[in-house]
Design an enzyme around this catalytic site. Sequence first.
Site, PDB file in Angstrom:
ATOM      1  N   LYS A 222      -4.050  95.511  15.696  1.00 13.34           N
ATOM      2  CA  LYS A 222      -4.331  96.970  15.617  1.00 13.34           C
ATOM      3  C   LYS A 222      -5.837  97.275  15.837  1.00 13.34           C
ATOM      4  O   LYS A 222      -6.216  98.016  16.726  1.00 13.34           O
ATOM      5  CB  LYS A 222      -3.905  97.879  14.581  1.00 13.34           C
ATOM      6  CG  LYS A 222      -2.283  97.819  14.606  1.00 13.34           C
ATOM      7  CD  LYS A 222      -1.711  98.450  13.460  1.00 13.34           C
ATOM      8  CE  LYS A 222      -0.051  98.430  13.549  1.00 13.34           C
ATOM      9  NZ  LYS A 222       0.272  99.000  12.174  1.00 13.34           N
TER      10      LYS A 222
ATOM     11  N   VAL B 148      -1.285 101.955  17.842  1.00 11.51           N
ATOM     12  CA  VAL B 148      -1.931 101.954  16.881  1.00 11.51           C
ATOM     13  C   VAL B 148      -1.726 103.518  16.003  1.00 11.51           C
ATOM     14  O   VAL B 148      -1.859 104.024  16.515  1.00 11.51           O
ATOM     15  CB  VAL B 148      -3.348 101.678  17.076  1.00 11.51           C
ATOM     16  CG1 VAL B 148      -4.272 101.764  15.654  1.00 11.51           C
ATOM     17  CG2 VAL B 148      -3.575 100.291  17.747  1.00 11.51           C
TER      18      VAL B 148
END
Length: 438
Positions: A218, A145
């Site tokens: 994410k 992420v």
Amino acid sequence: MAKQTPKTSTKAVPQNGADKTSACRIALIGFGTVGRAVAKILCESPPALLQLTHICNRNFERKKQDWIPRDVIWTDSVESVLQSDVDVVVELIGGLNPAEHIVRDALDCGKSVVTANKQLIARHGPDLLQLAASKGVQLEFGASVAGGVPVLPALRTGLSGDRLHGIAGILNGTCNYILSRIESARIPFSQALEEAQARGYAEADASEDLDGGDARAKLAILALAGLHARVTPESVRARTIRAVDAVDFDYAAELGCTIRQISRADLKDNNSLFAEVGPCLVPADSPFGRVQRNLNLVLTSGRYGGDMAFLGAGAGGDPTAVAVVSDLMFVAQGLSAMKKEAARHVFTPEISCDFETAWYLRFFVRDQPGIVARLARIMAAHHLNIDSLLQKPGFEKSSLPFVITLEPCRDSMLHPALEQMSGLEFATRPCLCLPILR
Ligand SMILES: NC(=O)c1ccc[n+]([C@@H]2O[C@H](COP(=O)([O-])OP(=O)(O)OC[C@H]3O[C@@H](n4cnc5c(N)ncnc54)[C@H](OP(=O)(O)O)[C@@H]3O)[C@@H](O)[C@H]2O)c1
């Protein structure tokens, strides 16, 4: 995994300077943008505890580089890597298949794993963490992420003493590039997308980015690491940015706002999580409003520590490689960024997108008398309070844009009204409905 006859290039001849007895032996699987950048760091500035020993890629001969030390073994056989004495496998091929099998097999063989693979961790993170814990090895995914922005390590270590209740972010650089280009140049969405593709910020098929699939994967990982919540990406509503028009930035500016793709997750009580991804109005002078081009920003809210911000390059080989190498150093030092008990204490909340916010509704209509009165009647019937009505001059009467903003109400209250409005004969385009985050 299918048996393969390993094709390897050179015999291992110790050449680089790391202490072979104590160094952590590392195999890279996938020598693409990120894999190559990781190898560059490991070879140019080798951290004391790390030794690159294997590089595995299909058809590896075309990948070979003269700056890789000669004692590194090149191979196309994942199995030979897993059977070797490497300590850590770095999965950098991406996608779900065969990455999932490779990671499971590596953990099963007692190897720690570092990966940058968001799809894999978003879907299988909790199970893989448990597998790693049961095998007494580590699974790190700090690059999955926000690329080089160290938000995941911060969630899992530096902020783990807090009780986080909210995470919000600009997690997709492609969307942010497109929206900030429409904002600065007032160009149509299609032109901003073409520009992003020409500059390599968007893929030829950018649907995963534009329609929110990438960002919600994410967000699921951030929810796992920061809120200890098991969230499947598909359970998070994703709204596309495709319907955002240059005129929406004019109206947003009148409200002191701009438009960004925001991913947000808020714990509501012990068993429910509000989560959503999509374009939102945000104040132009807020941290989100100031994020330009393809940068990422993550804001966290904690009960004790308050709000924190993490800003930086969300993608790119070198920034992402920094996150991967940092994970490798965690593993080498035996410091698990994801505490083992975290894998066990993950809970599965009910996911809802029923946030209470103010709303921006943009209509394109064929002008005729009585339009506002009809819309106002629908709003009143659904107990929605109009806050303002904005109409800019200078547009064709055959397709006239105007905006109604609503006082805060829940998403679930607004949606029946939107459905009723979608059938109105004077609308020339579907109504664009965006939350206003203040
Ligand atoms: N690039 C970024 O900015 C970025 C940022 C954050 C996270 N990530 C993540 O990092 C990971 C790697 O991304 P990337 O951009 O480096 O991808 P990439 O450039 O496409 O590299 C992938 C590499 O893996 C190889 N490969 C693919 N399938 C394979 C298989 N079955 N066996 C062996 N090798 C295989 C590919 O070989 P070929 O050359 O034959 O295709 C290629 O060299 C992905 O999970 C991605 O989501 C990337």
